[in-house]
Write a protein that holds these residues in place. Structure first.
Motif, PDB file in Angstrom:
ATOM      1  N   LEU A 151     -14.247  -1.410  -4.036  1.00  0.00           N
ATOM      2  CA  LEU A 151     -13.998  -2.654  -4.773  1.00  0.00           C
ATOM      3  C   LEU A 151     -14.718  -2.622  -6.122  1.00  0.00           C
ATOM      4  O   LEU A 151     -14.151  -3.014  -7.140  1.00  0.00           O
ATOM      5  CB  LEU A 151     -14.461  -3.863  -3.956  1.00  0.00           C
TER       6      LEU A 151
ATOM      7  N   GLU B 190      -4.095  -7.341  -5.785  1.00  0.00           N
ATOM      8  CA  GLU B 190      -4.577  -6.611  -6.959  1.00  0.00           C
ATOM      9  C   GLU B 190      -3.575  -6.636  -8.108  1.00  0.00           C
ATOM     10  O   GLU B 190      -2.399  -6.349  -7.924  1.00  0.00           O
ATOM     11  CB  GLU B 190      -4.861  -5.153  -6.556  1.00  0.00           C
TER      12      GLU B 190
ATOM     13  N   ARG C  91      -8.932  -3.477 -12.199  1.00  0.00           N
ATOM     14  CA  ARG C  91      -7.561  -3.707 -11.724  1.00  0.00           C
ATOM     15  C   ARG C  91      -7.359  -5.125 -11.203  1.00  0.00           C
ATOM     16  O   ARG C  91      -6.237  -5.517 -10.902  1.00  0.00           O
ATOM     17  CB  ARG C  91      -7.209  -2.734 -10.610  1.00  0.00           C
ATOM     18  N   ARG C  92      -8.449  -5.868 -11.079  1.00  0.00           N
ATOM     19  CA  ARG C  92      -8.360  -7.219 -10.546  1.00  0.00           C
ATOM     20  C   ARG C  92      -8.074  -8.192 -11.683  1.00  0.00           C
ATOM     21  O   ARG C  92      -8.683  -8.106 -12.747  1.00  0.00           O
ATOM     22  CB  ARG C  92      -9.673  -7.594  -9.853  1.00  0.00           C
TER      23      ARG C  92
ATOM     24  N   TYR D 226      -6.822  -8.928  -1.830  1.00  0.00           N
ATOM     25  CA  TYR D 226      -8.165  -9.502  -1.884  1.00  0.00           C
ATOM     26  C   TYR D 226      -8.330 -10.747  -1.021  1.00  0.00           C
ATOM     27  O   TYR D 226      -9.360 -10.936  -0.401  1.00  0.00           O
ATOM     28  CB  TYR D 226      -8.545  -9.860  -3.323  1.00  0.00           C
TER      29      TYR D 226
ATOM     30  N   ARG E  15     -12.944  -0.517  -8.719  1.00  0.00           N
ATOM     31  CA  ARG E  15     -11.615  -0.973  -9.151  1.00  0.00           C
ATOM     32  C   ARG E  15     -11.647  -2.366  -9.779  1.00  0.00           C
ATOM     33  O   ARG E  15     -10.609  -3.016  -9.875  1.00  0.00           O
ATOM     34  CB  ARG E  15     -10.677  -0.972  -7.948  1.00  0.00           C
ATOM     35  N   THR E  16     -12.784  -2.834 -10.225  1.00  0.00           N
ATOM     36  CA  THR E  16     -12.861  -4.191 -10.792  1.00  0.00           C
ATOM     37  C   THR E  16     -11.923  -4.367 -11.977  1.00  0.00           C
ATOM     38  O   THR E  16     -11.443  -5.469 -12.220  1.00  0.00           O
ATOM     39  CB  THR E  16     -14.298  -4.549 -11.206  1.00  0.00           C
TER      40      THR E  16
ATOM     41  N   VAL F 222      -2.404  -0.738  -3.193  1.00  0.00           N
ATOM     42  CA  VAL F 222      -2.751  -2.047  -3.756  1.00  0.00           C
ATOM     43  C   VAL F 222      -3.666  -2.818  -2.805  1.00  0.00           C
ATOM     44  O   VAL F 222      -3.387  -2.928  -1.616  1.00  0.00           O
ATOM     45  CB  VAL F 222      -1.462  -2.861  -4.040  1.00  0.00           C
ATOM     46  N   ILE F 223      -4.753  -3.377  -3.357  1.00  0.00           N
ATOM     47  CA  ILE F 223      -5.701  -4.132  -2.545  1.00  0.00           C
ATOM     48  C   ILE F 223      -5.253  -5.584  -2.425  1.00  0.00           C
ATOM     49  O   ILE F 223      -4.858  -6.211  -3.403  1.00  0.00           O
ATOM     50  CB  ILE F 223      -7.124  -4.072  -3.154  1.00  0.00           C
TER      51      ILE F 223
ATOM     52  N   ARG G  15      -5.846  -3.352   2.607  1.00  0.00           N
ATOM     53  CA  ARG G  15      -4.531  -2.893   2.137  1.00  0.00           C
ATOM     54  C   ARG G  15      -3.655  -2.629   3.355  1.00  0.00           C
ATOM     55  O   ARG G  15      -4.146  -2.477   4.467  1.00  0.00           O
ATOM     56  CB  ARG G  15      -4.633  -1.673   1.232  1.00  0.00           C
TER      57      ARG G  15
END
Length: 145
Positions: free
Chosen positions: A133, A76, A139-140, A99, A136-137, A96-97, A57
Motif C-alpha cells: 500500500l 484504486e 495510484r490512489r 481499498y 502504491r500511494t 487493482v486494489i 484485490r
C-alpha cells in the motif's frame, strides 16, 4: 374471450410483464476475464459503521449490487464514493486494489451481493500488505479532506 395459450394447456394466458420487467443497472467492459474462470455470487452483510474488508484485490472482475444501506466504495485510481441501496458497482480485479467496501452508515446495516470471476486455483480475495500500500500511494485517488 381471452386468448388461450396452448403451452399452458388452456389454463391461463401468458403474461406480457416480461417485456417491461428488465431494468439495466450498469454496463461495463472489464479489461479481462480470466481463462477458465470460476464464477461465484456472494452476499456480504456488515453491521452499522463497520469498515468492511481491509484493502484487497480480486483475481478477476467483480460486479455488485447494494441491497440495503450504503457502501463506501474505493477502488484504486477512482475517488471513493457512496453506493446506495438499489445501485450497482463493479471493479476490474487483477492487480487493482480495492481499498474500501465498508458501511457508510452507523445506524443501519449494509447488505450487498457480488458476482466475482475468479482465476482457477486463485483465492477470490487476497489482502494487500501495508508495505505494498505504501509503495502504491501514487495510484490512489486524492482523498476528501
Amino acid at each position: 374471450m381471452a386468448d388461450i395459450d396452448p403451452a399452458t394447456g388452456g389454463r391461463t394466458p401468458r403474461s406480457d410483464a416480461w417485456k417491461t420487467a428488465l431494468t439495466v443497472l450498469q454496463e461495463a467492459e472489464p479489461p479481462f476475464i480470466p481463462e477458465g474462470v470460476h464464477v461465484m455470487t456472494v452476499v456480504v452483510e456488515y453491521p452499522p459503521g463497520d469498515p468492511g474488508t481491509p484493502p484487497h484485490r480480486h483475481s478477476g472482475p467483480a460486479f455488485g449490487f447494494v441491497v440495503e444501506g450504503e457502501m463506501l466504495l474505493e477502488v484504486e485510481g477512482d475517488p471513493e464514493r457512496v453506493v446506495h441501496a438499489g445501485e450497482a458497482f463493479w471493479e476490474p480485479g487483477g492487480d487493482v486494489i480495492h481499498y474500501q467496501d465498508g458501511n457508510n452508515r452507523d445506524d443501519v446495516p449494509l447488505r450487498f451481493t457480488v458476482t466475482m470471476m475468479c482465476e482457477p486455483g486463485q483465492p477470490m480475495l487476497t489482502l494487500v500488505a501495508d508495505e505494498e500500500l505504501a509503495q502504491r500511494t501514487d495510484r490512489r485517488a486524492p482523498r476528501p479532506s
